[in-house]
Design an enzyme around this catalytic site. Structure first.
Site, PDB file in Angstrom:
ATOM      1  N   TRP A 101      -4.001   9.838   8.922  1.00  0.00           N
ATOM      2  CA  TRP A 101      -4.487   9.608  10.286  1.00  0.00           C
ATOM      3  C   TRP A 101      -3.617   8.634  11.053  1.00  0.00           C
ATOM      4  O   TRP A 101      -3.308   8.849  12.232  1.00  0.00           O
ATOM      5  CB  TRP A 101      -5.946   9.162  10.291  1.00  0.00           C
ATOM      6  N   ASP A 171      -8.146   2.349  14.466  1.00  0.00           N
ATOM      7  CA  ASP A 171      -8.941   3.574  14.343  1.00  0.00           C
ATOM      8  C   ASP A 171      -9.942   3.325  13.214  1.00  0.00           C
ATOM      9  O   ASP A 171      -9.560   3.246  12.048  1.00  0.00           O
ATOM     10  CB  ASP A 171      -8.010   4.742  14.016  1.00  0.00           C
ATOM     11  N   LYS A 195     -18.493  10.891  12.173  1.00  0.00           N
ATOM     12  CA  LYS A 195     -18.347  10.559  10.760  1.00  0.00           C
ATOM     13  C   LYS A 195     -19.568   9.748  10.305  1.00  0.00           C
ATOM     14  O   LYS A 195     -20.311  10.170   9.454  1.00  0.00           O
ATOM     15  CB  LYS A 195     -17.066   9.756  10.518  1.00  0.00           C
TER      16      LYS A 195
HETATM   17  C1  LIG Z   1     -11.797  12.393  11.889  1.00  0.00           C
HETATM   18  C2  LIG Z   1     -10.786  11.359  12.199  1.00  0.00           C
HETATM   19  C3  LIG Z   1      -9.953  11.472  13.324  1.00  0.00           C
HETATM   20  C4  LIG Z   1     -10.001  12.654  14.256  1.00  0.00           C
HETATM   21  O1  LIG Z   1     -11.115  12.623  15.048  1.00  0.00           O
HETATM   22  P1  LIG Z   1     -11.406  13.732  16.170  1.00  0.00           P
HETATM   23  O2  LIG Z   1     -12.763  13.382  16.629  1.00  0.00           O
HETATM   24  O3  LIG Z   1     -11.325  15.068  15.492  1.00  0.00           O
HETATM   25  O4  LIG Z   1     -10.366  13.591  17.222  1.00  0.00           O
HETATM   26  C5  LIG Z   1      -9.058  10.454  13.559  1.00  0.00           C
HETATM   27  N1  LIG Z   1      -8.979   9.380  12.762  1.00  0.00           N
HETATM   28  C6  LIG Z   1      -9.761   9.240  11.674  1.00  0.00           C
HETATM   29  C7  LIG Z   1      -9.629   8.026  10.826  1.00  0.00           C
HETATM   30  C8  LIG Z   1     -10.689  10.228  11.369  1.00  0.00           C
HETATM   31  O5  LIG Z   1     -11.480  10.097  10.286  1.00  0.00           O
END
Ligand SMILES: *Cc1c(COP(=O)(O)O)cnc(C)c1O
Length: 359
Positions: A101, A171, A195
């Site tokens: 990511w 993130d 998530k």
């Molecule tokens: C799932 C995830 C993403 C992507 O998220 P979207 O909502 O599909 O854009 C980005 N970073 C992390 C750490 C994730 O778990």
């Protein structure tokens, strides 16, 4: 009983939240409307919106220095919106690459600036978090970007580095609200709700107020954090239903005892599952024990020809979506806040039973 769902996202929700949403589906608290049918400017929705913001601030103890933004586009959109909102007059930003990511974030930033890799563990297969002493920051970066929980690789950052004046941008998609975090140490925290905090469609950004106003002129207005903040996340129509569900999740978290209590449960669950994996050579997780994610537990079968049989047997027992991310293969159990201890006990028992039967 419902099966246990180990999807990495969109992911399992607390059953109480689903039941409450179902009971309020046709008529939200005597309003005669579903939340989906309400004007976002009406008093009913405004109450839902403000309560969600207030509950989130209380749960995570977000200081007054930071604003909460509810927006759309997912974490992937934020990969572009971060440089667009934070570069100001600067040309570069630093990226710490600890998994797929953060690597993706770095690649997206290349469209808008000249990002610099402060450190990367790609060559080692993304199995650890390099300590801050190993980060090589550039001269005057607009920010330093990290992914504090790598959902695919199962690598979590437990220490928050102090970077002086340089804003730390994180993130936190896949471990947001899994434990208390020192928000004051972050310039920006962002992620998708699907998530650990709700459903797809809601993207949250927690940003230090003094960082607003660095937005580039080409940034779309709906994603200009300053405009979104000025309008209390109502510059345009917010994802109302997703915010409502996130609000129910926040209330559920409060009833669980808040983030310290949920962290204790998450540590117990993760300890149980890693213990079951480590108990036998039949299963492998080779992440540095100090960086093992409490939320996403990837593992492999030593004999990968058994993968299909493993997944089939799991499904028969009501253990769903244990297949690993396609980029790394193997298995992954995502054990977010809403996964009860019983679900993790059931996987641990299945690991032992499958080995006995197949090994
Ligand atoms: C799932 C995830 C993403 C992507 O998220 P979207 O909502 O599909 O854009 C980005 N970073 C992390 C750490 C994730 O778990």
């Amino acid at each position: 009983m419902r099966p246990f769902n180990f999807s990495a996202g969109p992911a399992t929700l607390p059953v109480e939240v689903l039941e409450q949403a179902a009971s309020e589906m046709l008529d939200w608290r005597g309003s005669g409307m579903s939340v989906m049918e309400m004007s976002h400017r009406g008093k009913e929705y405004m109450e839902i919106h403000q309560t969600a913001l207030d509950d989130l601030r209380a749960l995570l103890e977000i200081p007054a220095s930071h604003r909460i933004l509810f927006t759309q586009g997912g974490a992937i959109a934020e990969n572009a919106l971060i440089p667009l909102n934070l570069l100001g007059a600067r040309q570069s930003a630093d990226y710490v690459i600890t998994g797929s990511w953060s690597e993706k974030s770095f690649k997206e930033a290349k469209k808008y600036c000249t990002p610099h890799v402060a450190v990367s563990t790609a060559d080692e297969g993304f199995r650890r978090v390099p300590p801050v002493e190993q980060w090589r920051l550039s001269d005057d970066p607009a920010y330093v970007h990290v992914c504090t929980n790598e959902t695919v690789n199962g690598v979590e950052m437990f220490e928050t580095p102090s970077l002086g004046d340089v804003p730390l941008v994180a993130d936190v998609s896949s471990h947001f609200l899994s434990r208390p975090m020192d928000v004051a140490k972050y310039g920006v925290m962002y992620g998708g709700a699907q998530k650990n905090a709700g459903i797809a469609g809601l993207t949250f950004v927690v940003v230090r107020e003094d960082l607003l106003g660095r937005t580039l002129g080409i940034c779309p207005s709906a994603f200009d954090w300053n405009l979104v903040a000025l309008n209390n996340s109502m510059y345009n129509t917010p994802p109302t239903y997703a915010i409502y569900i996130a609000g129910l999740v926040f209330q559920w978290l409060k009833r669980q005892g808040g983030l310290p209590a949920i962290e204790a449960r998450n540590r117990e669950k993760a300890g149980l599952l890693y213990g079951a994996i480590d108990a036998s050579d039949f299963y492998v997780n080779d992440v540095d024990p100090a960086a093992r994610s409490l939320m996403n537990v990837p593992f492999r079968l030593h004999d990968e020809t058994l993968n299909e049989a493993f997944l089939k047997g799991a499904k028969e027992r009501g253990l769903l979506q244990l297949k690993g991310h396609k980029s790394v293969g193997g298995m992954r159990a995502s054990i977010y806040n809403a996964m009860p201890l019983e679900g993790v006990q059931a996987v641990a028992a299945y690991l032992r039973d499958f080995e006995r039967q197949a090994g």
